[in-house]
Design a protein around this motif. Structure first.
Motif: not given
Length: 119
Positions: A29-38, A53-58, A65-66, A77-81
């Motif tokens: 899911q983090i990877g998909a978010f990263a792809k969508q937001h550059g 909470r894993i807060v994501l900023v593209g 967040d997740l 998860a953060a390490e894997q992504a």
């Protein structure tokens, strides 16, 4: 009949496998978010018994967040992504977040006469 030690070991193994699967799902899911937001950077925030909470900023300012069941699962998860983590959600990092009319309406709605939350 398995001994108590064998039963406990089997339960630990099952729990470890579940945590590994959960981390892998979050990493996708983090990877998909990263792809969508550059690209994406993040921050881990403990939220009590609910987990972390894993807060994501593209890169484009999009955010999301997740929630992971534990801090260890969130970190895995953060390490894997390959997620770059910030120790704090400080002003510089927070300034990257871009909000739109929806967020401003939701944030102000309860306090300054904006649309009320649905009953």
């Amino acid at each position: 009949m398995p001994s108590m030690a064998e039963t406990a070991e089997t339960a630990d193994t099952a729990a470890d496998k579940k945590q590994t699967r959960t981390a892998a799902k979050l990493a996708r899911q983090i990877g998909a978010f990263a792809k969508q937001h550059g690209g994406v950077e993040g921050h881990l925030a403990h939220i009590g018994q609910a987990g972390t909470r894993i807060v994501l900023v593209g890169t484009d300012g999009g955010w999301g967040d997740l929630v992971a069941p534990t801090h260890a699962v969130a970190r895995l998860a953060a390490e894997q992504a390959g997620l770059t983590l910030h120790d704090e959600f400080d002003g510089e990092f927070a300034a990257r977040v871009r909000t739109g009319p929806y967020e401003w309406t939701r944030m102000a709605g309860i306090q300054v006469g904006g649309p009320a939350n649905p009953a």
